[in-house]
Design a protein around this motif. Structure first.
Motif, PDB file in Angstrom:
ATOM      1  N   GLU A   1     -19.863  -6.495 -33.712  1.00 24.18           N
ATOM      2  CA  GLU A   1     -21.301  -6.420 -33.979  1.00 24.18           C
ATOM      3  C   GLU A   1     -21.813  -4.976 -33.895  1.00 24.18           C
ATOM      4  O   GLU A   1     -21.511  -4.242 -32.960  1.00 24.18           O
TER       5      GLU A   1
ATOM      6  N   ASN B   1     -25.313 -13.566 -49.988  1.00 24.47           N
ATOM      7  CA  ASN B   1     -25.552 -14.661 -49.046  1.00 24.47           C
ATOM      8  C   ASN B   1     -24.521 -15.768 -49.166  1.00 24.47           C
ATOM      9  O   ASN B   1     -24.152 -16.399 -48.179  1.00 24.47           O
TER      10      ASN B   1
ATOM     11  N   THR C   1     -22.643  -4.133 -42.416  1.00 32.06           N
ATOM     12  CA  THR C   1     -22.463  -4.049 -40.971  1.00 32.06           C
ATOM     13  C   THR C   1     -21.928  -5.376 -40.453  1.00 32.06           C
ATOM     14  O   THR C   1     -22.436  -6.449 -40.821  1.00 32.06           O
ATOM     15  N   ASN C   2     -20.919  -5.295 -39.572  1.00 26.87           N
ATOM     16  CA  ASN C   2     -20.260  -6.500 -39.072  1.00 26.87           C
ATOM     17  C   ASN C   2     -21.133  -7.269 -38.091  1.00 26.87           C
ATOM     18  O   ASN C   2     -21.994  -6.723 -37.406  1.00 26.87           O
ATOM     19  N   PHE C   3     -20.852  -8.605 -38.037  1.00 28.84           N
ATOM     20  CA  PHE C   3     -21.342  -9.441 -36.957  1.00 28.84           C
ATOM     21  C   PHE C   3     -20.281  -9.456 -35.848  1.00 28.84           C
ATOM     22  O   PHE C   3     -19.300  -8.727 -35.906  1.00 28.84           O
TER      23      PHE C   3
ATOM     24  N   LYS D   1     -28.503 -10.571 -54.236  1.00 26.85           N
ATOM     25  CA  LYS D   1     -28.726 -11.173 -52.921  1.00 26.85           C
ATOM     26  C   LYS D   1     -28.054 -12.536 -52.828  1.00 26.85           C
ATOM     27  O   LYS D   1     -27.499 -12.899 -51.782  1.00 26.85           O
TER      28      LYS D   1
ATOM     29  N   GLU E   1     -27.212  -4.228 -46.600  1.00 28.96           N
ATOM     30  CA  GLU E   1     -28.451  -3.568 -46.981  1.00 28.96           C
ATOM     31  C   GLU E   1     -28.182  -2.639 -48.152  1.00 28.96           C
ATOM     32  O   GLU E   1     -27.079  -2.088 -48.292  1.00 28.96           O
TER      33      GLU E   1
ATOM     34  N   ASN F   1     -20.189 -12.898 -44.765  1.00 30.00           N
ATOM     35  CA  ASN F   1     -20.697 -13.174 -43.426  1.00 30.00           C
ATOM     36  C   ASN F   1     -20.881 -11.837 -42.711  1.00 30.00           C
ATOM     37  O   ASN F   1     -20.128 -11.454 -41.814  1.00 30.00           O
ATOM     38  N   ALA F   2     -21.884 -11.092 -43.152  1.00 35.78           N
ATOM     39  CA  ALA F   2     -22.150  -9.759 -42.612  1.00 35.78           C
ATOM     40  C   ALA F   2     -23.573  -9.366 -43.010  1.00 35.78           C
ATOM     41  O   ALA F   2     -24.189  -9.990 -43.884  1.00 35.78           O
ATOM     42  N   GLN F   3     -24.067  -8.337 -42.353  1.00 37.46           N
ATOM     43  CA  GLN F   3     -25.387  -7.817 -42.698  1.00 37.46           C
ATOM     44  C   GLN F   3     -25.239  -6.767 -43.792  1.00 37.46           C
ATOM     45  O   GLN F   3     -24.522  -5.784 -43.629  1.00 37.46           O
TER      46      GLN F   3
ATOM     47  N   THR G   1     -20.189  -0.382 -38.509  1.00 34.92           N
ATOM     48  CA  THR G   1     -20.277  -0.286 -39.967  1.00 34.92           C
ATOM     49  C   THR G   1     -18.914  -0.563 -40.583  1.00 34.92           C
ATOM     50  O   THR G   1     -17.929   0.114 -40.292  1.00 34.92           O
TER      51      THR G   1
END
Length: 881
Positions: free
Chosen positions: A78, A39, A72-74, A35, A47, A43-45, A81
């Motif tokens: 946005e 972080n 997943t992109n911002f 993690k 999981e 710069n993306a989500q 995937t």
């Protein structure tokens, strides 16, 4: 010794136990480490379902796995995937797990990625979805800015069973790598080292909608020299395959500030023509292992220059073959005398200046020689083509010489000698002035099949002349299904129809001996493909959407549904799945039919809007042949003679392209000419004749009968119309439904003389001319159905009322007669002394007062006179009072 072995065994068990147990103690630390890396660097989500640690799998190194990774992109992508991976595994020294400071980099030695899906995108504004790494602080202000949570000192890496997609909206480039497998061995950390790689994949690539590779298999074994300081990668010993074509190449790729600097040369190591067949995807070329070939095939090229936002490398690629041939072992024909001389070039470094020069492309099958040459420029934007074709080709030999799979077998002889010049934008926008064709072509015994037509079109002969801007159809003789037709005319965009999705535009004069409409309709299977459909699986007919033409038709016989129309003439305009009929005339039912209107199949359910005119139709034939007329006027089945009518109607068509009667709306006007009636042919007339015995319906006067009606939702409303039987006037009005249910009123204005012996006896006794003209309205209410009608009349009550009327008339006549007799008597008695006038029904008699007076009359007169004088006196006395 036993004690030592025991101690060693116990120690080993403890070590194994620790190797199994320790990862559980570090599980949370590993998750925190992953993690932290995410972080701090992305710069993306991100999981993932789980992170695990093992000391056994990669002993003596630690083995870390991340399962079900999803990135997943911002914004500006946005919700899209970017990447997924079923599993990512890292190996590293156990010591890396015990680093306590987040500033200390964790060194990874190997990476293994399974079943990854990676999508790289550049949108029209130049945004990249793969720019997801966080920007680092300025190293001048922060000396520790280069420190990251992970450092790679990789010796091995693998990517298994994965896929990569690259989409660039700016250059309209699409690249797909599927079944991608790649592995490498080396060390990235060294300034100068070597990386030994193996790659296999299937590749598809298109630029500006032009497909250059279509699921071609590639294989690359490359020894790459790594100069990490200068970001230069040199191909030292490399061998690749495109499908089965071997290529050797050398050179380098260097990353520079503007992009990449490339200098690569390549050539095929073999010289057999089989190498050319190897370039073609195996799905089309099939197994070429046993194919007999002669002649050579050479490919060599240089790609040199910079890839920047404005430039590409220069290209100089040559493909050549001389006097080659090939023959598949299971096919009867050989392709021989093959000559290829083609170059792909770019001399300026500007993408728009790339061109293909096909100087020679010749081949021979049997005695048919085909020659072609072409120059294709401006590949990435508005492609321009200048091509020459000269040759003869037996289309049936194509599948006998090359393993091509067609849905329908090709046949026919194609002869062509023409030059064509066009750009794709001119074809797409119908800019005919930029489309220049010169030459001629012909085809004989050709069979054309397509999903857009029901039956194959068998063209026995077609001759066309190519002119700048259009193609002249000199002759066209064809059959499809049971239809035959010949045509001449012109086609505006034949190339647009053949090379893109443009419609076939033209104007044609078509003649036919037999033309069956359903032969030219396409089957619509969309309904049967719908998973949640509520309709049946039956297919409906569609007007082909590729047609945009006007047809001047002249057909001896046309079959539409169950109708046979003869001498059909008119104009048919077809556009956007709509057929507009203009001034269409035909002989039908011994009369003349005229049609205007349109039929549309753009919607799921076809619709029509037509105006029909019939002149002199044979009633019996037309009502037996047309369901429409049967439903508009079912009683006409009992009529014989001629009919004039106009009908305006709208509605939908069923799967057989026949009108759906329940949806029709419209109106009609009908005029009957020289008709006769057979009541036995109509249940309604038979019932009426039984209820009204004084009317012989076979003798109804229907000449010049005119009727108006309108219909909607299966209901036909008939406006009141008049007809006559002898001196009986009849008015009919009401409605019926297409299911043959009836609701009509027929009002008969019946003279009294038709209403029975009692009525006629009374009329005779009255003996008055005015009485003889008396009529009463008799209403017949017709309900039920046409096959089982119910008829109710008010005849009984009408006759009863008339009888009462006649009796009252007779009574009044006797009363009036008595009054007249008394009046005559009194008049005689009160006559003048000089001259009395006595009236009877026939004469007037004058009497002289000087004659002798009758004593009786005188006495009566005196009596009446005294009475009258008395009454006068009473009145006077009352008056005086």
């Amino acid at each position: 010794m036993k004690k030592a072995l025991k101690i060693i065994g116990i120690s080993l068990l403890i070590i194994v136990f620790l190797l199994l147990a320790i990862p559980f103690a570090f599980q949370s630390q590993i998750k925190d480490m992953v993690k932290r890396f995410i972080n701090e660097n992305l710069n993306a989500q991100v999981e993932f379902s789980d992170v695990s640690l093992s000391f056994i799998r990669s002993f003596p190194q630690a083995h870390v796995e991340v399962d079900d990774l999803v990135i997943t992109n911002f914004k500006p992508f946005e919700g899209e995937t970017f990447a997924t991976a079923k599993n990512i595994a890292f190996t590293m020294s156990v010591n890396e797990l015990f680093k306590s400071s987040s500033d200390e980099p964790i060194i990874v030695n190997s990476i293994n990625i399974d079943e990854a899906l990676l999508t790289l995108k550049t949108d029209a504004l130049g945004n990249n979805n793969y720019d997801i790494t966080k920007e680092k602080e300025n190293t001048a202000n922060n000396p520790d800015a280069n420190n990251t949570s992970f450092s790679f000192d990789i010796e091995d890496y693998t990517i298994n069973n994965s896929a990569i997609t690259y989409l660039d909206a700016i250059s309209n480039t699409e690249l797909y790598l599927t079944e991608f497998n790649h592995s490498g061995h080396g060390t990235f950390s060294a300034e100068n080292s070597e990386l030994d790689t193996e790659t296999t994949s299937n590749i598809s690539m298109s630029i500006d909608s032009t497909k250059y590779l279509n699921n071609n298999s590639i294989k690359l074994d490359a020894l790459i020299g790594l100069d990490l300081n200068n970001q230069k990668y040199t191909f030292k010993d490399n061998k690749g395959f495109i499908n089965q074509l071997p290529l050797e190449f050398k050179g380098y790729v260097q990353l520079i500030d503007e992009g990449q600097d490339i200098d690569i040369t390549f050539e095929n190591t073999g010289s057999s023509f089989k190498d050319f067949l190897a370039v073609i995807p195996e799905a089309y070329s099939k197994n070429i292992e046993d194919v007999e070939t002669t002649g050579d095939f050479k490919v060599n090229g240089i790609i040199k220059g910079k890839i920047t936002e404005t430039t590409i490398p220069t290209l100089d690629i040559h493909i050549s073959s001389n006097n080659a041939s090939f023959k598949y072992p299971d096919l009867p024909k050989r392709v021989s005398n093959i000559t290829i001389d083609t170059a792909i070039k770019n001399e300026t470094g500007l993408a728009d200046d790339t061109y293909i020069d096909i100087k020679t492309l010749n081949f021979k099958i049997d005695d048919d020689v085909f020659k072609a040459s072409a120059v294709i420029r401006n590949l990435t934007k508005n492609m321009f083509v200048n091509a020459d074709i000269d040759g003869t080709l037996n289309l049936g030999n194509l599948t006998k010489a090359y393993p091509i799979d067609f849905d329908k077998e090709l046949s026919g002889i194609l002869k062509a000698k023409l030059n064509t010049q066009f750009d794709m934008n001119a074809i797409e926008t119908n800019a005919y002035s930029r489309i220049k064709n010169n030459g001629s072509a012909s085809v004989t015994d050709f069979v054309f099949s397509s999903e857009d037509i029901v039956n194959p079109i068998q063209i026995s002969k077609a001759d066309v002349t190519f002119n700048p801007g259009n193609v002249k159809l000199n002759s066209f003789d064809a059959r499809t299904g049971t239809s035959d037709f010949t045509a001449t005319g012109s086609i505006q965009n034949l190339l647009g129809f053949l090379l893109s999705d443009k419609k076939l535009q033209g104007n044609f004069d078509v003649n036919s001996n037999n033309f069956v409409v359903s032969d030219f309709m396409v089957e619509d299977t969309s309904a049967s493909e719908a998973s949640n459909k509520t309709t049946s699986n039956s297919e409906s007919l569609k007007i082909p959407d590729f047609l945009d033409c006007t047809i001047n038709a002249n057909a001896k016989n046309v079959v539409y549904d169950n109708l046979n129309l003869s001498n059909v003439k008119g104009t048919l305009s077809i556009r956007d799945q709509e057929a507009n009929l203009q001034n269409m005339t035909s002989n039908l039912f011994d009369g003349l039919l005229a049609i205007t209107g349109k039929i549309s199949t753009k919607t799921d359910t076809p619709v029509f809007n037509l105006n029909l005119g019939a002149d002199g139709f044979d009633i019996a034939k037309s009502f037996n042949g047309l369901d429409l007329l049967q439903n508009l006027a079912p009683i006409a089945k009992a009529l014989q003679g001629k009919l004039n009518t106009t009908i305006s109607l709208q509605g939908t068509l069923d799967n057989e392209f026949s009108p759906n009667l329940s949806t029709m709306t419209g109106n009609a006007f009908a005029e009957l000419l020289t008709t006769q009636i057979d009541p036995k042919q109509g249940s309604v007339l038979s019932k009426l004749e039984g209820a009204l015995s004084f009317v012989d319906f076979s003798k109804l006067d229907l000449k010049d009968l005119k009727a108006n009606l309108d219909f909607a939702n299966g209901n036909v409303n008939v406006k009141p119309f008049n007809l006559k039987y002898k001196d009986i006037g009849i008015q009919v009005s009401g409605s019926h439904r297409f299911d043959k249910t009836l609701d009509y009123n027929a009002v008969f204005n019946v003279p009294a003389k038709y209403l029975g012996s009692e009525v006629n006896r009374l009329i005779g006794k009255i003996n008055d001319a005015e009485v003889n003209t008396i009529t009463i309205p008799v209403t017949a209410n017709i309900t039920g159905s046409y096959t089982s009608p119910n008829v109710k009349t008010d005849l009984s009550s009408g006759v009863s009322n008339l009888t009462k009327q006649l009796i009252e008339i007779e009574k009044q006549k006797y009363i009036n007669k008595g009054k007249d007799q008394v009046k005559d008597l009194i008049g005689g008695l009160l006559g003048s002394d000089k001259t009395d006038t006595v009236k009877d029904s026939t004469t007037t008699v004058k009497t002289d007062s000087t004659k002798t007076k009758d004593p009786i009359k005188e006495s009566v007169k005196g009596l009446l006179g005294n009475i009258l004088k008395g009454k006068t006196k009473e009145k006077d006395s009352t008056k005086n009072n």
